[in-house]
Design a protein around this motif. Structure first.
Motif, PDB file in Angstrom:
ATOM      1  N   MET A   1       0.854  -1.181   0.000  1.00  0.00           N
ATOM      2  CA  MET A   1       0.000   0.000   0.000  1.00  0.00           C
ATOM      3  C   MET A   1       0.894   1.236   0.000  1.00  0.00           C
ATOM      4  SD  MET A   1      -2.341   1.568   3.104  1.00  0.00           S
ATOM      5  CE  MET A   1      -3.531   0.287   3.120  1.00  0.00           C
ATOM      6  N   THR A   2       0.688   2.095  -0.974  1.00  0.00           N
ATOM      7  CA  THR A   2       1.388   3.367  -1.009  1.00  0.00           C
ATOM      8  C   THR A   2       0.385   4.467  -0.695  1.00  0.00           C
ATOM      9  OG1 THR A   2       2.919   2.527  -2.668  1.00  0.00           O
ATOM     10  CG2 THR A   2       2.786   4.913  -2.409  1.00  0.00           C
ATOM     11  N   LEU A   3       0.574   5.095   0.437  1.00  0.00           N
ATOM     12  CA  LEU A   3      -0.345   6.129   0.897  1.00  0.00           C
ATOM     13  C   LEU A   3       0.319   7.489   0.776  1.00  0.00           C
ATOM     14  CD1 LEU A   3      -2.920   5.919   3.480  1.00  0.00           C
ATOM     15  CD2 LEU A   3      -1.190   7.595   4.047  1.00  0.00           C
ATOM     16  N   ALA A   4      -0.439   8.501   0.329  1.00  0.00           N
ATOM     17  CA  ALA A   4       0.074   9.864   0.199  1.00  0.00           C
ATOM     18  C   ALA A   4      -1.022  10.849   0.556  1.00  0.00           C
ATOM     19  CB  ALA A   4       0.544  10.111  -1.228  1.00  0.00           C
ATOM     20  N   LEU A   5      -0.625  12.009   1.059  1.00  0.00           N
ATOM     21  CA  LEU A   5      -1.586  13.086   1.277  1.00  0.00           C
ATOM     22  C   LEU A   5      -2.041  13.604  -0.078  1.00  0.00           C
ATOM     23  CD1 LEU A   5       0.089  15.225   4.082  1.00  0.00           C
ATOM     24  CD2 LEU A   5      -1.848  13.672   4.323  1.00  0.00           C
ATOM     25  N   ARG A   6      -3.295  13.997  -0.167  1.00  0.00           N
ATOM     26  CA  ARG A   6      -3.751  14.649  -1.394  1.00  0.00           C
ATOM     27  C   ARG A   6      -2.996  15.972  -1.527  1.00  0.00           C
ATOM     28  NH1 ARG A   6      -7.992  12.525  -4.094  1.00  0.00           N
ATOM     29  NH2 ARG A   6      -9.190  10.949  -2.988  1.00  0.00           N
ATOM     30  N   PRO A   7      -2.790  16.439  -2.749  1.00  0.00           N
ATOM     31  CA  PRO A   7      -2.033  17.687  -2.952  1.00  0.00           C
ATOM     32  C   PRO A   7      -2.643  18.908  -2.262  1.00  0.00           C
ATOM     33  CG  PRO A   7      -2.312  16.513  -5.026  1.00  0.00           C
ATOM     34  CD  PRO A   7      -3.143  15.798  -4.001  1.00  0.00           C
ATOM     35  N   CYS A  41       3.964   6.797   9.912  1.00  0.00           N
ATOM     36  CA  CYS A  41       4.572   5.543   9.456  1.00  0.00           C
ATOM     37  C   CYS A  41       4.198   5.239   8.008  1.00  0.00           C
ATOM     38  CB  CYS A  41       4.135   4.380  10.354  1.00  0.00           C
ATOM     39  SG  CYS A  41       4.886   4.372  11.993  1.00  0.00           S
ATOM     40  N   LEU A  42       2.926   5.385   7.690  1.00  0.00           N
ATOM     41  CA  LEU A  42       2.468   5.070   6.339  1.00  0.00           C
ATOM     42  C   LEU A  42       3.020   6.055   5.314  1.00  0.00           C
ATOM     43  CD1 LEU A  42      -1.185   4.056   7.187  1.00  0.00           C
ATOM     44  CD2 LEU A  42       0.680   2.523   6.522  1.00  0.00           C
ATOM     45  N   LEU A  43       3.117   7.328   5.670  1.00  0.00           N
ATOM     46  CA  LEU A  43       3.688   8.312   4.755  1.00  0.00           C
ATOM     47  C   LEU A  43       5.181   8.078   4.531  1.00  0.00           C
ATOM     48  CD1 LEU A  43       1.878  11.599   5.880  1.00  0.00           C
ATOM     49  CD2 LEU A  43       1.456  10.254   3.796  1.00  0.00           C
ATOM     50  N   GLU A  44       5.838   7.434   5.505  1.00  0.00           N
ATOM     51  CA  GLU A  44       7.253   7.073   5.362  1.00  0.00           C
ATOM     52  C   GLU A  44       7.441   5.865   4.461  1.00  0.00           C
ATOM     53  OE1 GLU A  44       8.595   6.375   9.353  1.00  0.00           O
ATOM     54  OE2 GLU A  44       8.556   8.504   9.872  1.00  0.00           O
ATOM     55  N   GLY A  45       6.325   5.236   4.068  1.00  0.00           N
ATOM     56  CA  GLY A  45       6.403   4.077   3.182  1.00  0.00           C
ATOM     57  C   GLY A  45       6.294   2.735   3.873  1.00  0.00           C
ATOM     58  N   ARG A  46       6.024   2.736   5.166  1.00  0.00           N
ATOM     59  CA  ARG A  46       5.859   1.461   5.872  1.00  0.00           C
ATOM     60  C   ARG A  46       4.542   0.811   5.478  1.00  0.00           C
ATOM     61  NH1 ARG A  46       7.724   2.602  12.110  1.00  0.00           N
ATOM     62  NH2 ARG A  46       9.531   3.890  11.612  1.00  0.00           N
ATOM     63  N   SER A  47       4.504  -0.488   5.513  1.00  0.00           N
ATOM     64  CA  SER A  47       3.274  -1.229   5.225  1.00  0.00           C
ATOM     65  C   SER A  47       2.343  -1.155   6.428  1.00  0.00           C
ATOM     66  CB  SER A  47       3.605  -2.700   4.940  1.00  0.00           C
ATOM     67  OG  SER A  47       3.995  -3.344   6.152  1.00  0.00           O
ATOM     68  N   ASP A  69      -6.696  -1.085  14.312  1.00  0.00           N
ATOM     69  CA  ASP A  69      -6.594   0.374  14.438  1.00  0.00           C
ATOM     70  C   ASP A  69      -6.010   0.994  13.176  1.00  0.00           C
ATOM     71  OD1 ASP A  69      -7.678   0.358  16.975  1.00  0.00           O
ATOM     72  OD2 ASP A  69      -5.754   0.654  18.016  1.00  0.00           O
ATOM     73  N   VAL A  70      -4.955   0.400  12.637  1.00  0.00           N
ATOM     74  CA  VAL A  70      -4.335   0.914  11.411  1.00  0.00           C
ATOM     75  C   VAL A  70      -5.356   0.896  10.274  1.00  0.00           C
ATOM     76  CG1 VAL A  70      -2.580   0.469   9.637  1.00  0.00           C
ATOM     77  CG2 VAL A  70      -1.964   0.341  12.071  1.00  0.00           C
ATOM     78  N   ALA A  71      -6.058  -0.213  10.103  1.00  0.00           N
ATOM     79  CA  ALA A  71      -7.052  -0.321   9.024  1.00  0.00           C
ATOM     80  C   ALA A  71      -8.155   0.723   9.190  1.00  0.00           C
ATOM     81  CB  ALA A  71      -7.644  -1.726   8.988  1.00  0.00           C
ATOM     82  N   ARG A  72      -8.625   0.924  10.424  1.00  0.00           N
ATOM     83  CA  ARG A  72      -9.694   1.894  10.677  1.00  0.00           C
ATOM     84  C   ARG A  72      -9.227   3.314  10.379  1.00  0.00           C
ATOM     85  NH1 ARG A  72     -10.321   5.129  14.626  1.00  0.00           N
ATOM     86  NH2 ARG A  72      -8.873   4.028  15.977  1.00  0.00           N
ATOM     87  N   ILE A  73      -8.031   3.646  10.809  1.00  0.00           N
ATOM     88  CA  ILE A  73      -7.498   5.000  10.589  1.00  0.00           C
ATOM     89  C   ILE A  73      -7.316   5.253   9.091  1.00  0.00           C
ATOM     90  CG2 ILE A  73      -5.458   6.461  10.937  1.00  0.00           C
ATOM     91  CD1 ILE A  73      -5.308   5.093  13.788  1.00  0.00           C
ATOM     92  N   VAL A  74      -6.780   4.289   8.375  1.00  0.00           N
ATOM     93  CA  VAL A  74      -6.621   4.442   6.926  1.00  0.00           C
ATOM     94  C   VAL A  74      -7.975   4.627   6.260  1.00  0.00           C
ATOM     95  CG1 VAL A  74      -5.921   3.278   4.788  1.00  0.00           C
ATOM     96  CG2 VAL A  74      -4.415   3.236   6.788  1.00  0.00           C
ATOM     97  N   ASP A  75      -8.943   3.818   6.638  1.00  0.00           N
ATOM     98  CA  ASP A  75     -10.290   3.942   6.066  1.00  0.00           C
ATOM     99  C   ASP A  75     -10.875   5.331   6.327  1.00  0.00           C
ATOM    100  OD1 ASP A  75     -10.241   1.384   5.042  1.00  0.00           O
ATOM    101  OD2 ASP A  75     -11.452   0.512   6.658  1.00  0.00           O
TER     102      ASP A  75
END
Length: 102
Positions: A1-7, A41-47, A69-75
């Motif tokens: 999963m590659t997560l990024a902030l919207r521009p 963590c996710l923005l740093e590229g961690r799974s 918790d990680v899944a809920r926060i991502v959702d």
């Protein structure tokens, strides 16, 4: 999963966690320390799995709870249209991440 902030989303750390400002509509969102840790963590590229393990090292929480918790926060971040996940489109309204008009 590659997560990024919207521009259109700005991020800043706060004393309590993080604040995100969606410049499209002027709504800002506050993340508690746990959600801020997950997002960092996710923005740093961690799974998600690596992020959950980081939570178990930082907080007194089981791996199962940390993964949920990680899944809920991502959702919630995706539903609020604050982040994108590579290869996925479409979002819904958010519940649980606190948004306020700026």
């Amino acid at each position: 999963m590659t997560l990024a902030l919207r521009p259109t989303v700005l991020l800043t750390e706060t004393e309590y966690g993080m604040a995100l400002l969606d410049q499209r509509d002027g709504v800002y969102w506050t993340l508690n320390p746990t959600a801020a840790h997950v997002l960092s963590c996710l923005l740093e590229g961690r799974s998600p799995g690596e992020t959950a393990r980081a939570l178990t090292g930082e907080y007194d929480v089981s791996t199962d709870v940390a993964e949920k918790d990680v899944a809920r926060i991502v959702d919630e971040l995706r539903s609020a249209q604050l982040v994108t996940v590579a290869g996925e489109e479409g979002v819904e309204d958010v519940e649980g991440v606190e948004g306020e008009d700026a």
